[in-house]
Design a protein around this motif. Structure first.
Motif, PDB file in Angstrom:
ATOM      1  N   ARG A  96       0.818  -1.225   0.000  1.00  0.00           N
ATOM      2  CA  ARG A  96       0.000   0.000   0.000  1.00  0.00           C
ATOM      3  C   ARG A  96       0.846   1.266   0.000  1.00  0.00           C
ATOM      4  O   ARG A  96       0.506   2.234  -0.650  1.00  0.00           O
ATOM      5  CB  ARG A  96      -0.954   0.007   1.188  1.00  0.00           C
ATOM      6  CG  ARG A  96      -2.124  -0.902   0.984  1.00  0.00           C
ATOM      7  CD  ARG A  96      -3.148  -0.716   2.057  1.00  0.00           C
ATOM      8  NE  ARG A  96      -4.328  -1.488   1.717  1.00  0.00           N
ATOM      9  CZ  ARG A  96      -5.351  -1.640   2.521  1.00  0.00           C
ATOM     10  NH1 ARG A  96      -5.339  -1.085   3.725  1.00  0.00           N
ATOM     11  NH2 ARG A  96      -6.390  -2.345   2.145  1.00  0.00           N
ATOM     12  N   GLY A  97       1.946   1.241   0.731  1.00  0.00           N
ATOM     13  CA  GLY A  97       2.815   2.420   0.780  1.00  0.00           C
ATOM     14  C   GLY A  97       3.359   2.771  -0.589  1.00  0.00           C
ATOM     15  O   GLY A  97       3.344   3.933  -1.002  1.00  0.00           O
ATOM     16  N   THR A  98       3.811   1.769  -1.312  1.00  0.00           N
ATOM     17  CA  THR A  98       4.342   1.997  -2.660  1.00  0.00           C
ATOM     18  C   THR A  98       3.242   2.459  -3.596  1.00  0.00           C
ATOM     19  O   THR A  98       3.443   3.373  -4.404  1.00  0.00           O
ATOM     20  CB  THR A  98       4.997   0.698  -3.195  1.00  0.00           C
ATOM     21  OG1 THR A  98       6.000   0.281  -2.264  1.00  0.00           O
ATOM     22  CG2 THR A  98       5.618   0.911  -4.555  1.00  0.00           C
ATOM     23  N   ILE A  99       2.077   1.848  -3.501  1.00  0.00           N
ATOM     24  CA  ILE A  99       0.940   2.232  -4.353  1.00  0.00           C
ATOM     25  C   ILE A  99       0.564   3.689  -4.100  1.00  0.00           C
ATOM     26  O   ILE A  99       0.369   4.465  -5.038  1.00  0.00           O
ATOM     27  CB  ILE A  99      -0.260   1.295  -4.111  1.00  0.00           C
ATOM     28  CG1 ILE A  99       0.063  -0.102  -4.629  1.00  0.00           C
ATOM     29  CG2 ILE A  99      -1.523   1.844  -4.768  1.00  0.00           C
ATOM     30  CD1 ILE A  99      -0.922  -1.175  -4.181  1.00  0.00           C
ATOM     31  N   ILE A 100       0.476   4.061  -2.828  1.00  0.00           N
ATOM     32  CA  ILE A 100       0.126   5.445  -2.479  1.00  0.00           C
ATOM     33  C   ILE A 100       1.180   6.412  -3.014  1.00  0.00           C
ATOM     34  O   ILE A 100       0.843   7.466  -3.557  1.00  0.00           O
ATOM     35  CB  ILE A 100      -0.033   5.595  -0.947  1.00  0.00           C
ATOM     36  CG1 ILE A 100      -1.274   4.850  -0.478  1.00  0.00           C
ATOM     37  CG2 ILE A 100      -0.070   7.047  -0.528  1.00  0.00           C
ATOM     38  CD1 ILE A 100      -2.586   5.394  -0.997  1.00  0.00           C
ATOM     39  N   GLN A 101       2.465   6.070  -2.892  1.00  0.00           N
ATOM     40  CA  GLN A 101       3.530   6.946  -3.398  1.00  0.00           C
ATOM     41  C   GLN A 101       3.436   7.108  -4.918  1.00  0.00           C
ATOM     42  O   GLN A 101       3.536   8.220  -5.430  1.00  0.00           O
ATOM     43  CB  GLN A 101       4.900   6.391  -3.025  1.00  0.00           C
ATOM     44  CG  GLN A 101       5.255   6.581  -1.585  1.00  0.00           C
ATOM     45  CD  GLN A 101       6.613   5.977  -1.253  1.00  0.00           C
ATOM     46  OE1 GLN A 101       7.130   5.138  -1.972  1.00  0.00           O
ATOM     47  NE2 GLN A 101       7.184   6.427  -0.150  1.00  0.00           N
ATOM     48  N   ILE A 102       3.286   5.997  -5.620  1.00  0.00           N
ATOM     49  CA  ILE A 102       3.184   6.062  -7.083  1.00  0.00           C
ATOM     50  C   ILE A 102       1.992   6.908  -7.476  1.00  0.00           C
ATOM     51  O   ILE A 102       2.084   7.778  -8.348  1.00  0.00           O
ATOM     52  CB  ILE A 102       3.071   4.639  -7.690  1.00  0.00           C
ATOM     53  CG1 ILE A 102       4.381   3.877  -7.520  1.00  0.00           C
ATOM     54  CG2 ILE A 102       2.679   4.711  -9.170  1.00  0.00           C
ATOM     55  CD1 ILE A 102       4.274   2.388  -7.846  1.00  0.00           C
ATOM     56  N   PHE A 103       0.858   6.662  -6.829  1.00  0.00           N
ATOM     57  CA  PHE A 103      -0.360   7.406  -7.154  1.00  0.00           C
ATOM     58  C   PHE A 103      -0.185   8.895  -6.889  1.00  0.00           C
ATOM     59  O   PHE A 103      -0.454   9.727  -7.755  1.00  0.00           O
ATOM     60  CB  PHE A 103      -1.539   6.841  -6.355  1.00  0.00           C
ATOM     61  CG  PHE A 103      -2.834   7.542  -6.642  1.00  0.00           C
ATOM     62  CD1 PHE A 103      -3.462   7.390  -7.864  1.00  0.00           C
ATOM     63  CD2 PHE A 103      -3.425   8.347  -5.686  1.00  0.00           C
ATOM     64  CE1 PHE A 103      -4.666   8.040  -8.137  1.00  0.00           C
ATOM     65  CE2 PHE A 103      -4.624   8.995  -5.941  1.00  0.00           C
ATOM     66  CZ  PHE A 103      -5.249   8.848  -7.170  1.00  0.00           C
ATOM     67  N   TYR A 104       0.266   9.231  -5.692  1.00  0.00           N
ATOM     68  CA  TYR A 104       0.415  10.638  -5.312  1.00  0.00           C
ATOM     69  C   TYR A 104       1.363  11.378  -6.257  1.00  0.00           C
ATOM     70  O   TYR A 104       1.064  12.470  -6.724  1.00  0.00           O
ATOM     71  CB  TYR A 104       0.906  10.747  -3.865  1.00  0.00           C
ATOM     72  CG  TYR A 104       1.085  12.173  -3.421  1.00  0.00           C
ATOM     73  CD1 TYR A 104      -0.017  12.950  -3.067  1.00  0.00           C
ATOM     74  CD2 TYR A 104       2.353  12.752  -3.356  1.00  0.00           C
ATOM     75  CE1 TYR A 104       0.139  14.260  -2.655  1.00  0.00           C
ATOM     76  CE2 TYR A 104       2.509  14.068  -2.947  1.00  0.00           C
ATOM     77  CZ  TYR A 104       1.409  14.814  -2.605  1.00  0.00           C
ATOM     78  OH  TYR A 104       1.559  16.119  -2.202  1.00  0.00           O
TER      79      TYR A 104
END
Length: 165
Positions: A96-104
């Motif tokens: 989730r952390g990586t997904i949130i970073q990529i998205f943001y």
């Protein structure tokens, strides 16, 4: 999924799997020699290797890692598109952390500013940021967009009616 008595979960998956298939996948399944695949893990690996090539995986991972918000795309639509990309890339392994970073980092500056103002990415764990993005912010922003647009239409209609009087 259901469980009947002492039935093995893998056996249930193997029984239900054919009903989830269509097109080329269904043809592939029924062309398998009987007894070649005996466990769910063997079926999963055979299916993934047949219909999810390494080249496709690499292409989809590139799309996910290179995610960027399209011009005039809302935050809601961008998030839905990101989720669709993730669902289409079986076994992406991104937390989730990586997904949130990529998205943001793929969002435009204006959308990033909205999220920053709401404190979504400040002092939050990846799970908290993900949950807030999923549950609260998207609904509030969508609701706010609708509320903001409605008075504008009424004002325009009122001005047109006044000009015709």
């Amino acid at each position: 999924m259901f469980r009947y008595g002492n039935t093995n979960v893998d056996a249930i998956k193997l029984k239900l799997f054919p009903s989830s298939l269509s097109g080329d996948a269904k043809v592939w399944f029924y062309e398998l020699s009987p007894g070649v695949i005996t466990t769910w893990e063997e079926m999963r690996q055979a299916f993934v290797s047949r219909f999810f090539s390494l080249a496709k995986f690499d292409r989809l991972m590139g799309e996910i890692r290179g995610f960027s918000q399209h011009p005039n795309e809302s935050l809601v639509d961008a998030w839905i598109r990101m989720k669709d990309l993730l669902c289409s890339c079986h076994g992406h392994g991104l937390g989730r952390g990586t997904i949130i970073q990529i998205f943001y980092h793929g969002l435009d500056e204006a959308t990033q500013a909205i999220l920053a103002a709401r404190g979504i990415f400040l002092c939050r764990t990846p799970n908290e940021a993900h949950q807030l993005l999923k549950d609260r912010v998207l609904l509030k922003l969508d609701w706010y967009k609708d509320i903001k647009a409605k008075p504008l239409r009424k004002t325009v209609a009122f001005a047109e009616n006044r000009d015709n009087s």
